[in-house]
Design an enzyme around this catalytic site. Structure first.
Site, PDB file in Angstrom:
ATOM      1  N   ASN A   1     -10.300  -2.810   2.323  1.00  0.00           N
ATOM      2  CA  ASN A   1      -9.963  -2.818   0.897  1.00  0.00           C
ATOM      3  C   ASN A   1     -11.220  -2.577   0.074  1.00  0.00           C
ATOM      4  O   ASN A   1     -12.332  -2.580   0.607  1.00  0.00           O
ATOM      5  CB  ASN A   1      -9.370  -4.171   0.500  1.00  0.00           C
TER       6      ASN A   1
ATOM      7  N   HIS B   1      -3.903   1.291  12.173  1.00  0.00           N
ATOM      8  CA  HIS B   1      -3.673   0.045  12.918  1.00  0.00           C
ATOM      9  C   HIS B   1      -5.024  -0.584  13.232  1.00  0.00           C
ATOM     10  O   HIS B   1      -5.883   0.045  13.856  1.00  0.00           O
ATOM     11  CB  HIS B   1      -2.914   0.360  14.204  1.00  0.00           C
TER      12      HIS B   1
ATOM     13  N   TYR C   1       0.693  -4.095  12.093  1.00  0.00           N
ATOM     14  CA  TYR C   1       0.606  -2.649  11.829  1.00  0.00           C
ATOM     15  C   TYR C   1       1.447  -1.834  12.796  1.00  0.00           C
ATOM     16  O   TYR C   1       2.180  -0.927  12.390  1.00  0.00           O
ATOM     17  CB  TYR C   1      -0.867  -2.202  11.807  1.00  0.00           C
TER      18      TYR C   1
ATOM     19  N   HIS D   1       0.828  -1.225   0.000  1.00  0.00           N
ATOM     20  CA  HIS D   1       0.000   0.000   0.000  1.00  0.00           C
ATOM     21  C   HIS D   1       0.858   1.268   0.000  1.00  0.00           C
ATOM     22  O   HIS D   1       0.504   2.265   0.629  1.00  0.00           O
ATOM     23  CB  HIS D   1      -0.950   0.027   1.210  1.00  0.00           C
TER      24      HIS D   1
END
Ligand code: HDE
Length: 767
Positions: free
Chosen positions: A196, A387, A410, A123
């Site tokens: 997503n 996160h 994360y 990403h």
């Protein structure tokens, strides 16, 4: 009254007074004034927006104390030393060597050398925006989360959209999953919904994440190809890991090439949990629904855009917000009873499965509006650190093994990417809720913690900070039993039934695109056994699909069961997905198609164009809030047959049809004759036609359609409709007479709202 509000009131009074004065007659085509870029606008934490303005965004306002407006300032070093000369280093003699003594030079170069931070490992390419979320109705029966119970709250949000595979400088329109990460700055702390634009994922367990990402990323020896799944290592991996079958169908579908980040759905993917104040819990799936509907590009268009405008998506998002066309998304929930994890014929903990909306409808609970661009890409978009573990009381996780791995990853990745444990102090990451604890020190610590007691419990600090008790985050009560094992649950072994469901739900055009995408990607795979193995997987999903792809890539569909390597979960029996064999929500065909708002229309003109026709159609497009750009052979004024000249926005050489949703060519003999001589103009129309876009031509311009060979086959084609002297043929709208202009304008708008016209036969059209 604050000075800004007072100034706004005076301005409003003046505007009202002006209403009495005679208004000058409009020019044939009125253009809105060019917006001032956000970077040039003075910061206003309470910008006037819409009818219920002014509205504030607390998070945007909180960023103000960190902003630097250097206007009128003297150039200084980082130590505040005023600098008189910054264009030459300090040297021993005008042609002599530079001196170590030059602290200004050393500071400037050192700072430059250290400008980069590691890009996100996945990403990396993204764009972000600020906005707010408003709830439709309180949800006490589902959750105790404060922001989901207070309809008066205008919860600030920051959203970052991304592609997964490419690096920071890669193109926007590649075939890929899009990240859709939302931070809600709630009164109870930050809640991050890191999703997503596809509702499932490639793998079922997070321990395989490095494998799938290594496989799809550029190959390690030569770092080729950039931002592409069309290479051997990706297909090698997915052909050996059948649990990826469902997600592979999504990635090969039109969902992987969105028209705009504003026209894209979002999904939380995993099943989450909501806990009510009573302690009762439910299972939920999160959905984002774009108000403009989800729409996609065509693969050929996406590839060309990657060269013509690699920033296509981020530019589109930025411009929409700058011009006040704020992207909006509704938040939806699918709610399942706790204990129903296995009720639907698959496992709700399996992230390769979605819950068909025929089984559990999506309840829309609120709306998010993105209304402000960031002011510093680095400070806000690059440094935002999402996160999955940023939860608020009333929202919790489940045992989905992909989700569980993310809970580790994360925080871990931010430690490296943002240079230490204090990244939560970076302005964009600070919660609006107060922070108080005994964590301290470390690299880049900004907070000056005052006091002697940095431990709990303490008496020296009066016991501060206190525990929140019932108001705090309390984990659900759940008994957990089990033996140590690395085994995969039997309930996770149905790898194909939902891939089949997805394919069965596609419209004929979408199915064709799926076959083309698979043929393109597998056509790039150099190792034949990989192509063959993949056809074996496709055969399990849909034998017709496998046969069609096989015919394009010159490899027969294998027979026999799908073989998986040792240690990989073999496919198990198919589930029936609760009896759902095709699901409406899975096809883009059923998305909203009722608006032309924010669609970009090219108006092709040259000197001598028909000004009245241009003005008529332009007015109709602008009424529908579309954006019209004048494209002409040269920049500067373009003169109509009669009336005022138009200013060209782009030349034919600098523009391209792929940058627009539709094309209009007004008549005017001289203009059309000039365009007929231009290969670029003819190509523009052919390409737009090939990509299924709406095209309108009036008067003499109909001849240009015929010249581009779109007319002969299409104007009289099957399915063409004649209305008030206007021929409407699968989005190609033509009329020769001036009297037909109103009907032409109307039919053109209808055709644009349809997004694309797949029924056209475009195989023979060059582009
Ligand atoms: Fe991520 N993912 N992910 N992911 N992910 C990251 O975190 C990871 C997964 C998603 O705009 C990283 O800050 C693992 C699913 C988005 O800043 C990293 C696994 C979904 C973003 C990471 C997954 C996502 C990330 C890289 C498998 C959809 C961009 C930089 C267990 C629900 C956030 C960062 C942004 C980013 C790990 C799977 C969405 C490395 C280990 C499934 C939207 O931590």
């Amino acid at each position: 009254m604050n000075a800004r509000v007072a100034a706004r009131r005076v301005h409003r009074k003046q505007a009202m007074a002006n209403n009495d004065k005679p208004v000058p007659p409009p020019t044939p085509i009125e253009r809105p004034p060019a917006p001032r870029p956000a970077s040039e606008q003075p910061f206003d934490p309470m910008p006037a927006r819409g009818p219920d303005a002014p509205e504030s965004n607390e998070k945007v306002a909180a960023l103000e104390s960190f902003r630097d407006h250097p206007r009128g300032a003297v150039l200084t070093t980082d130590q505040g030393l005023p600098i008189a000369h910054t264009d030459d280093t300090l040297k021993a003699g005008v042609r002599g060597p530079s001196l170590l003594e030059d602290a200004h030079f050393r500071e400037k170069i050192t700072k430059f050398d250290h400008e980069r931070i590691p890009e996100r490992v996945v990403h990396a390419r993204g764009a972000g925006a600020h906005g707010y979320f408003r709830l439709y109705e309180p949800l006490p029966e589902l959750t105790r989360a404060a922001f989901l119970n207070d309809t008066s709250a205008r919860t600030p949000v920051f959203v970052r959209f991304s592609t997964v595979v490419g690096s920071r400088g890669s193109a926007d329109t590649v075939r890929d999953v899009r990240g859709f990460a939302t931070r809600f700055y709630t009164r109870e702390g930050n809640f991050d919904l890191v999703g997503n634009n596809m509702p499932v994922f490639f793998i079922q367990d997070g321990i395989k994440f490095p494998d799938v990402i290594h496989a799809v990323k550029p190959e390690p020896a030569n770092e080729i190809p950039q931002a592409q799944s069309a290479h051997d290592t990706f297909w090698d991996f997915v052909s050996l890991v059948p649990e990826s079958a469902h997600m592979v169908m999504w990635v090969m579908s039109d969902r992987a090439i969105p028209r705009s980040l504003r026209m894209m759905e979002g999904f939380g993917v995993h099943t989450f949990r909501m806990i009510a104040a009573s302690g009762a819990s439910v299972l939920v799936k999160f959905h984002w629904r774009p108000v403009l509907g989800a729409h996609s590009l065509v693969w050929d268009e996406a590839q060309k855009l990657a060269g013509k405008d690699p920033d296509f998506h981020r530019r589109d998002l930025w411009n929409a917000i700058e011009t006040g066309a704020f992207p909006e998304y509704e938040l939806g929930l699918q709610v399942m009873a706790e204990g129903d994890e296995l009720r639907y014929g698959f496992d709700l903990l399996d992230p390769t499965k979605l819950v068909p909306e025929e089984l559990v409808p999506v309840r829309r609970i609120g709306r998010m509006v993105l209304d402000r661009n960031p002011q510093s890409f680095f400070a806000e978009v690059e440094q935002v650190a999402f996160h999955l573990g940023n939860l608020v009381p009333g929202i919790e996780v489940t045992d989905d093994p992909l989700l569980q791995a993310r809970l580790f990853s994360y925080l871990d990745t931010q430690l490296l990417r943002l240079g230490g444990p204090n990244f939560h102090e970076i302005p964009i990451n600070r919660p609006l809720a107060p922070v108080a604890n005994h964590q301290q020190d470390g690299f880049h610590r900004d907070t000056i913690n005052v006091g002697t007691a940095s431990y709990h419990p303490n008496s020296i600090g009066s016991g501060c900070p206190f525990l929140a008790g019932g108001a705090g985050f309390v984990h659900r009560r759940e008994a957990v039993h089990g033996e140590l094992t690395r085994r995969r649950s039997e309930s996770f072994r149905d790898h194909f039934s939902q891939a089949t469901l997805f394919v069965a739900s596609q419209s004929p055009a979408e199915r064709r695109h799926l076959i083309e995408a698979l043929s393109f990607e597998l056509g790039k795979v150099t190792r034949k056994p990989i192509r063959e193995r993949m056809l074996g997987i496709l055969r399990e999903i849909d034998p017709g699909l496998a046969a069609a792809v096989s015919a394009n890539i010159g490899v027969p569909v294998p027979t026999g069961p799908v073989q998986v390597p040792e240690g990989t979960s073999p496919p198990g029996p198919r589930g029936d997905n609760g009896g759902v064999v095709a699901s409406r929500a899975l096809s883009l065909e059923h998305q909203p198609r009722d608006s032309i708002a924010t669609r970009k229309i090219a108006m092709l003109v040259a000197d001598g164009f028909d000004g009245a026709a241009a003005a008529r159609v332009h007015a109709e497009l602008v009424r529908g809030r579309a954006i019209v750009e004048v494209v002409a052979p040269v920049l500067g004024p373009v003169t109509p047959e009669s009336g005022a000249a138009l200013e060209a926005d782009k030349t034919l050489a600098a523009a391209a049809s792929v940058l627009y949703d539709a094309v209009f060519v007004p008549g005017g003999a001289a203009s059309v004759a000039r365009l007929e001589q231009s290969g670029d103009a003819v190509h523009f129309l052919q390409e737009a036609f090939k990509h299924g876009k709406a095209i309108a031509a009036a008067g003499e311009a109909v001849e240009l359609i015929v010249l581009a060979e779109l007319g002969e086959s299409v104007l009289a084609g099957e399915g063409a409709e004649v209305r008030d002297d206007v021929i409407v043929d699968h989005g190609l709208v033509t009329a020769r007479g001036a009297a037909a202009l109103p009907a032409l304008a109307e039919a053109f708008c209808e055709a644009i709202a349809q997004h694309r016209h797949w029924q056209r036969n475009v195989d023979a059209v060059p582009a």
